[in-house]
Scaffold this motif. Sequence first.
Motif: not given
Length: 796
Positions: A648-652, A667-673, A762-771
């Motif tokens: 649903n597009g949340a970042l972990t 998702v790669g290191d840049d799209n998760i914390y 932020w939206a880009k990172m969320a969309l990558i997570n959804i993808g």
Amino acid sequence: MFSTSNKFEKVFKDRLRKTYFKDVKDSTIRERYHVLGMLVKEEMADQWIDTHEKIEKEDAKQIHYFSMEFLLGRLITNNLINLGIRDVAEAGFKSLGFDLNEVEDYESDPGLGNGGLGRLAACFLDSMASLKIPGSGNCIRYRYGLFRQRIKNGYQEERPDNWLNDGYVWEVRKTEESESIPFYGHVEYHNGDMVYKPGEFIRAVPYDIPIIGDDNGFVNQLRIWSAEPDKRYPEYKSPFEYESELEQISGFLYPDDSTHEGKTLRLKQQYFLSAAGLKSIIKKHKAKYNTMDNFAEKNVIHINDTHPALLIPEMMRILLDEEHMSWDKAWDITNHTFAYTNHTILAEALERWSVNIIQPLLPRVYQLIEEIDRRFVEKMNQDGESIDKINDLRIINHNEVRMAHLCIISSFSVNGVAKLHTDILKNIEMKDFNDLYPNKFVNITNGITHRRWLLHSNPELSEFLNKKIGQEYQKNPKDLEKLLEFVDDKNTQKEFLKIKKIKKDALAKRIYEEQGIEIDSNSIFDIQVKRLHEYKRQLMNAIHIMYVYHQLKTSKEYRENYVPHTYIFGAKAAGSYHFAKKIIKLINTIATKVNNDPETNSYLKVIFVENYNVSYAEMIMPACDVSEQISTASKEASGTGNMKFMMNGALTLGTLDGANVEIKELVGDDNIYIFGLDANEVNTLNASHKYNPRTLYETDSTINLLLKQLVNGFFDQVDREEFREIFENLVNRDPYYVLKDFHAYLKASELVNEAYKDQSHWAKMALINIGKSGEFSSDRSIRDYSQKIWEIDSLS
């Protein structure tokens, strides 16, 4: 009846009149819900019958999935959608002047589960039906489920969850398929045979709930068993005592097991489920084949966690005592029938039953466990294994029956539920077993059904995806990767953020209506919803909020740099888990203080949602910005909330634990914390016995200040000693490394705060997570189970 809205409207009006003897315009929501449910059940009846006939005709192998929990959530919308008739029903209701959503919201969540274990099992049933895998679930028909949670003065109160009070429209009682389940008594030796003489019987009555596949005409079922009086009343109890005791078996999920009576009740529940379900399966198999010789070729019985482990000795009992097989033949069938999923390495969750409880309750079953153990030990001795190793691995040791060992020794497959978890099982926690059975351990990473957790719970996001990438992802979630082509597109990012705002507004509205707390839907929704347990570290989150509050109060620079946050918790603590309930009190005490501080409450709000369940989760998951997955590394087997948030597009924001590891790889290191100790570091620290949290308390000024606030009167609305127990636990024990990981957690949270300021990125990172989230579909999990373990094909 659902071919057109006009036809549906006519049938609905007629059925309501004949059922409740009133005109439709005078009907209540409850009456409309029940009539709609009956009509939907009738609509799928032919499909249910056709599915059974198809399985019979094709002589298909079946999977029987046993779990103490199946957290289904509401079924009305799911069934309408999967049957492809929701639009017709909605149009018909609109014509009648009613709101279908209002009727859908009326349904109670079935009280058949508690947390991730039960929700996973429910997702698996959905995927089995949608992939046309012939199979069924087995569970207990709990009258009151776990409990309905109320928060009073900050404390959790447990109240009965009367989910069956108004009946359950989806279930079908199958009285004719009832089974008698024996307990107590003794075993006699007659002419070379062991003859079990039970002391009492309890009748197990099955109710079947249809599990409807995704628009494919395929219907499996969940069978839930209710405990009722047997016609043979025990002579040594009064009828009232007998009925009162048996009602408890299908009364509550996970009764308090802090007493001997509570432990006995839990074991009764587990045998009741195992024996009833197994008898039913065997009866149907023998009716078709008239032999048990081919049972393992036609059936796989999957043990979800150790709760149904008594299936194994019960199978041996039936094969030996009723089918009169030799031990070797019975063991061969048993050993090729059962598969086991391990969900934890936590010692307290790996069930052990005292011989003093199991032997008198199940005398013949215990004899067979003893014999399985004896033969295992004999084989190990023959192989020259050491006494220490034998004692480590055997089933019965120190007057306890170790249920995980029983499952591993007796099953043909053992699986973990995430790559990291399975590696820990194979290389650390169960290494000796893995060496002994080198091909038995496999990994099947958990999954979630995208049909409920994306299509159903987030129709706005689903429609957005339909327009961007087409609808193929609805059948093949891996196609969500097509979204990656659009992640840099500014308009796509803006559309996504608008959808997120809609879902945040909806959650904020519900929280205000139910709890009277206003929250800013422009703030970061930072959410941790899951079972309350120390290793999941809701406590670390709470102490971090105390840190944020202190900084907002004392530092103008911090306040100017801080993006407003709303921290949302949802969790139930087991009724007997005192420390977990104390953490709930702390979270609510923090909430009272910060939410009522006019200096800071425009920056910081804390919410503990009451009675968190599947239906609430369907609103929470789509509204989340930051998904808190902060368990101590190596302790969370997988997690599935992390997958729902991701889809649903949340970042972990999390540790390298469970499926977080696989999310990071995708998702790669840049799209998760990611922060904190990893599993190897935790295991090394555990082994060294050198960690001393008191040193951190005494030398770290930030930690010192925050922990002192627990006991120095800082929380002036509670007794000064209210949180002494939490203070002492952290300073003297800190078993889950809250203090050790604390500064890493602070740093990661600050990175999240900075990142949110750039909404486009932020939206880009969320969309990558959804993808990338399609990998975590339960359809993929079930395909893996089918291919790697069950060897069951989809029916064409």
